[in-house]
Write a protein that holds these residues in place. Structure first.
Motif, mmCIF file in Angstrom:
data_model
loop_
_atom_site.group_PDB
_atom_site.id
_atom_site.type_symbol
_atom_site.label_atom_id
_atom_site.label_comp_id
_atom_site.label_asym_id
_atom_site.label_seq_id
_atom_site.Cartn_x
_atom_site.Cartn_y
_atom_site.Cartn_z
ATOM 1 N N GLN B 101 9.083 5.918 17.114
ATOM 2 C CA GLN B 101 7.963 5.447 16.297
ATOM 3 C C GLN B 101 7.733 6.286 15.067
ATOM 4 O OE1 GLN B 101 4.723 4.982 19.210
ATOM 5 N NE2 GLN B 101 5.033 2.821 18.748
ATOM 6 N N ILE B 102 7.931 7.586 15.203
ATOM 7 C CA ILE B 102 7.621 8.437 14.045
ATOM 8 C C ILE B 102 8.527 8.078 12.873
ATOM 9 C CG2 ILE B 102 9.185 10.318 14.661
ATOM 10 C CD1 ILE B 102 6.897 12.229 13.718
ATOM 11 N N TRP B 103 9.747 7.661 13.214
ATOM 12 C CA TRP B 103 10.712 7.245 12.180
ATOM 13 C C TRP B 103 10.211 6.001 11.460
ATOM 14 C CZ3 TRP B 103 14.593 9.531 9.863
ATOM 15 C CH2 TRP B 103 15.586 8.781 9.207
ATOM 16 N N SER B 104 9.686 5.058 12.195
ATOM 17 C CA SER B 104 9.213 3.842 11.537
ATOM 18 C C SER B 104 7.918 4.108 10.763
ATOM 19 C CB SER B 104 9.017 2.713 12.551
ATOM 20 O OG SER B 104 8.056 3.096 13.505
ATOM 21 N N TRP B 105 7.112 5.034 11.251
ATOM 22 C CA TRP B 105 5.913 5.345 10.467
ATOM 23 C C TRP B 105 6.280 5.948 9.128
ATOM 24 C CZ3 TRP B 105 3.443 8.170 15.212
ATOM 25 C CH2 TRP B 105 2.993 7.197 16.130
ATOM 26 N N LEU B 106 7.363 6.716 9.144
ATOM 27 C CA LEU B 106 7.783 7.338 7.888
ATOM 28 C C LEU B 106 7.978 6.301 6.788
ATOM 29 C CD1 LEU B 106 10.454 10.029 8.849
ATOM 30 C CD2 LEU B 106 8.309 10.403 7.631
ATOM 31 N N SER B 107 8.466 5.137 7.209
ATOM 32 C CA SER B 107 8.786 4.142 6.181
ATOM 33 C C SER B 107 7.532 3.596 5.510
ATOM 34 C CB SER B 107 9.584 2.998 6.800
ATOM 35 O OG SER B 107 8.781 2.329 7.739
ATOM 36 N N ARG B 108 6.375 3.848 6.099
ATOM 37 C CA ARG B 108 5.163 3.330 5.461
ATOM 38 C C ARG B 108 4.564 4.322 4.473
ATOM 39 N NH1 ARG B 108 2.089 1.689 10.828
ATOM 40 N NH2 ARG B 108 3.905 0.934 11.955
ATOM 41 N N LEU B 109 5.093 5.511 4.464
ATOM 42 C CA LEU B 109 4.544 6.516 3.536
ATOM 43 C C LEU B 109 4.972 6.211 2.107
ATOM 44 C CD1 LEU B 109 5.316 9.843 5.437
ATOM 45 C CD2 LEU B 109 3.095 8.718 5.197
ATOM 46 N N PRO B 110 4.153 6.603 1.153
ATOM 47 C CA PRO B 110 4.611 6.539 -0.238
ATOM 48 C C PRO B 110 5.891 7.368 -0.390
ATOM 49 C CG PRO B 110 2.286 7.136 -0.139
ATOM 50 C CD PRO B 110 2.781 7.132 1.264
ATOM 51 N N SER B 146 0.452 17.580 3.182
ATOM 52 C CA SER B 146 -0.631 17.548 4.168
ATOM 53 C C SER B 146 -1.215 16.143 4.272
ATOM 54 C CB SER B 146 -1.699 18.586 3.831
ATOM 55 O OG SER B 146 -2.346 18.232 2.644
ATOM 56 N N ARG B 147 -1.185 15.414 3.160
ATOM 57 C CA ARG B 147 -1.682 14.033 3.240
ATOM 58 C C ARG B 147 -0.744 13.186 4.108
ATOM 59 N NH1 ARG B 147 -2.354 12.495 -2.394
ATOM 60 N NH2 ARG B 147 -3.468 14.474 -2.507
ATOM 61 N N ALA B 148 0.532 13.403 3.932
ATOM 62 C CA ALA B 148 1.497 12.646 4.730
ATOM 63 C C ALA B 148 1.352 12.974 6.215
ATOM 64 C CB ALA B 148 2.924 12.962 4.265
ATOM 65 N N LEU B 149 1.198 14.261 6.498
ATOM 66 C CA LEU B 149 1.045 14.638 7.915
ATOM 67 C C LEU B 149 -0.227 14.037 8.506
ATOM 68 C CD1 LEU B 149 2.192 18.383 7.851
ATOM 69 C CD2 LEU B 149 3.454 16.388 8.673
ATOM 70 N N ALA B 150 -1.288 14.004 7.699
ATOM 71 C CA ALA B 150 -2.539 13.425 8.190
ATOM 72 C C ALA B 150 -2.344 11.952 8.522
ATOM 73 C CB ALA B 150 -3.630 13.599 7.135
ATOM 74 N N THR B 151 -1.602 11.255 7.669
ATOM 75 C CA THR B 151 -1.336 9.834 7.935
ATOM 76 C C THR B 151 -0.589 9.671 9.256
ATOM 77 O OG1 THR B 151 -1.111 9.545 5.548
ATOM 78 C CG2 THR B 151 -0.384 7.732 6.937
ATOM 79 N N LEU B 152 0.428 10.510 9.438
ATOM 80 C CA LEU B 152 1.230 10.405 10.654
ATOM 81 C C LEU B 152 0.380 10.735 11.888
ATOM 82 C CD1 LEU B 152 4.607 12.018 9.528
ATOM 83 C CD2 LEU B 152 4.050 9.607 9.756
ATOM 84 N N ARG B 153 -0.485 11.743 11.757
ATOM 85 C CA ARG B 153 -1.343 12.093 12.900
ATOM 86 C C ARG B 153 -2.245 10.936 13.254
ATOM 87 N NH1 ARG B 153 -2.141 17.085 10.272
ATOM 88 N NH2 ARG B 153 -0.688 18.627 11.161
#
Lengths: 353, 159
Positions: B101-110, B146-153
């Protein structure tokens, strides 16, 4: 902890990476294609040289415009007797969008009245001249000014250049031609390659070609490549002009060897090979008259001359005519005594072979 | 260094980097191909850079960040020939992706945020170098990570 998950996720997906072999081959292929296309479009200017060869007579042969006096016997007294000056302009930017045209090589071919041999006179593109409608500017800008407004067209560019050159030199321009990079390549190929003799090695900054010192036979693409080189030559645009003269000398030799110049059929074939890359000016001197001059030439080994220019001025982008030698040179040109001038100024002669 | 030498040693790492950026082997190939063609055509300039590899990585990253949606299609069509030797994901790998899942979440990041994450957690580069590659200030790198990590969290919490 999320950081650790991230690291793990990245490492876990490493095996997705495809192999590099096919990719590398695809990169090389695509780069080669783009390099070719770039060469085709970025036209390097100096095409002009070509013309010089033509200068010996070719420019007038436009097949679709039959000469009015196609019956040579009708006006035998009309044969051209004085000196002739033919203007050859090599332009770059062919096929580029938006279209732009700079005349990078401007060569005046002078054929003296005694028909001893042709003279190739390179006019530096950075020479400061007076351009009608533009004030004082570089010589190369005349073509650009004429050829871009109101619409891109080679003919008005040539016309304005011819006017500027006539004003500058004080001689009448009897005929002329404009050559693009494509025309240069096609003409070179039509004579099956041209032998060029270089005093020093030239490394192309546009391709991986290295032109060794000495004589070599160049195909169309290599000729264009060589005549585009300016940036890394010790003497910049002047060296490029000299190379253009060397190319023209080789082209003339080649044309003579193939008996092109004295054979109107072959000459026409050669000219039509250049196609749209070659624009000719037949308003001044009709083709048939120019052709009559050819057999009269005692030697087709041209003399390459550099215009005497002064030291670089405050504005290093432009060169000025040498205040003493320049007018003296033009006077000699106008009075058709270049042979004498050359004997007095051997340093202005470029070895073309 | 010649282009050939550079490609011998650096092509594979760049391709892996592109896979991490795009999450897709085909897109990664296109991205690397487009970048390396420009590298080859402008090799003189690239070789003059203080650190050619970082220079190329910056080119590739910019290309990725700027690549417009939809232009992928054009790039794919430009590929010279279909590539039969391309490894097709096995069923096993495919299911691993599905589970990941973490891999697919990555694709939603800017894209810039994803690039920053890849550079720090995959390439292990210091923030200064990441800032150089992304062409921004070090502080910007830190805040986007840190914004990206917050999104993933946040995704974790929802999942």
């Amino acid at each position: 902890m999320i950081e650790d998950d991230l690291r793990a996720a990245f490492v876990r997906h490493e095996p997705m990476t495809p192999s590099t072999g096919p990719l590398r081959a695809a990169i090389d292929r695509l780069a080669a294609t783009r390099r070719r296309r770039r060469q085709r479009f970025q036209a390097a200017g100096v095409t002009l040289a070509l013309l010089a060869a033509l200068g010996v007579g070719v420019p007038q042969l436009r097949p679709e415009r039959p000469a009015e006096d196609s019956l040579p016997s009708v006006q035998p007294a009309d044969s051209q007797s004085g000196a002739l000056n033919v203007l050859l302009v090599g332009v770059d930017g062919f096929g580029a969008k938006p279209p732009y045209r700079l005349a990078d090589s401007i060569l005046l071919v002078h054929i003296p009245a005694d028909r001893s041999r042709p003279y190739l006179i390179s006019l530096p593109r950075d020479l400061e001249v007076s351009v009608p409608g533009r004030g004082t500017d570089k010589l190369s800008s005349a073509f650009f000014t004429g050829a871009t407004e109101p619409q891109p067209d080679l003919d008005p560019g040539y016309d304005l250049t011819r006017r500027v050159v006539a004003d500058l030199t004080g001689v009448r321009v009897d005929a002329g031609a404009v050559l693009t990079f494509t025309g240069l390549r096609r003409i070179t190929e039509a004579v099956d390659g041209v032998e060029v003799c270089l005093p020093n090695e030239v490394r192309s900054s546009h391709s991986r070609r290295v032109f060794p010192a000495g004589c070599q036979r160049l195909d169309g693409a290599a000729s264009v490549d060589l005549l585009r080189q300016r940036r890394y030559l010790p003497d910049g645009a002047f060296d490029r002009d000299r190379n253009a003269q060397r190319y023209v000398a080789g082209l003339i030799r080649r044309a003579v060897a193939q008996d092109v110049l004295s054979n109107p059929v072959r000459l026409t074939a050669l000219l039509s090979a250049a196609g749209e890359g070659l624009t000719v000016d037949d308003d001044g001197l009709p083709l048939t008259k120019l052709l009559r001059v050819l057999p009269e030439l005692k030697s087709v080994d041209p003399v390459g001359l550099s215009l005497p220019v002064g030291p670089l001025t405050d504005n290093v982008q432009r060169v000025r005519l040498d205040p003493k030698q320049g007018p003296a040179f033009f006077a000699a040109l106008g009075e058709d005594r270049l042979a004498q001038w050359v004997a007095q100024h051997p340093e202005q002669v470029n070895a073309v072979r | 260094m010649t282009y050939e030498e550079f490609a011998d040693t650096r092509l594979a790492p760049l391709l892996r980097y592109a896979v991490m950026l795009t999450g897709d082997p085909h897109q990664a190939q296109d991205l690397v191909q487009e970048t390396m063609v420009r590298v080859q055509l402008n090799w003189r300039r690239v070789a003059r850079a203080d650190a050619p590899e970082r220079y190329v990585r910056r080119m590739l990253t910019n290309q990725y960040v700027d690549w417009r949606r939809g232009s992928w299609v054009r790039r794919v069509l430009l590929r010279a020939e279909p590539d039969p030797t391309l490894p097709v994901p096995t069923d096993h790998a495919q299911s691993a992706v599905d589970r990941d899942q973490i891999w697919s979440w990555l694709s939603r990041l800017p894209r810039r945020q994803r690039a920053a994450l890849v550079l720090r957690y995959y390439e292990d580069l210091p923030d200064v170098e990441i800032a150089d590659i992304l062409g921004c200030a070090v502080g910007t790198v830190r805040s986007s990570i840190s914004r990206a990590l917050a999104t993933l969290r946040a995704e974790y919490v929802e999942a």
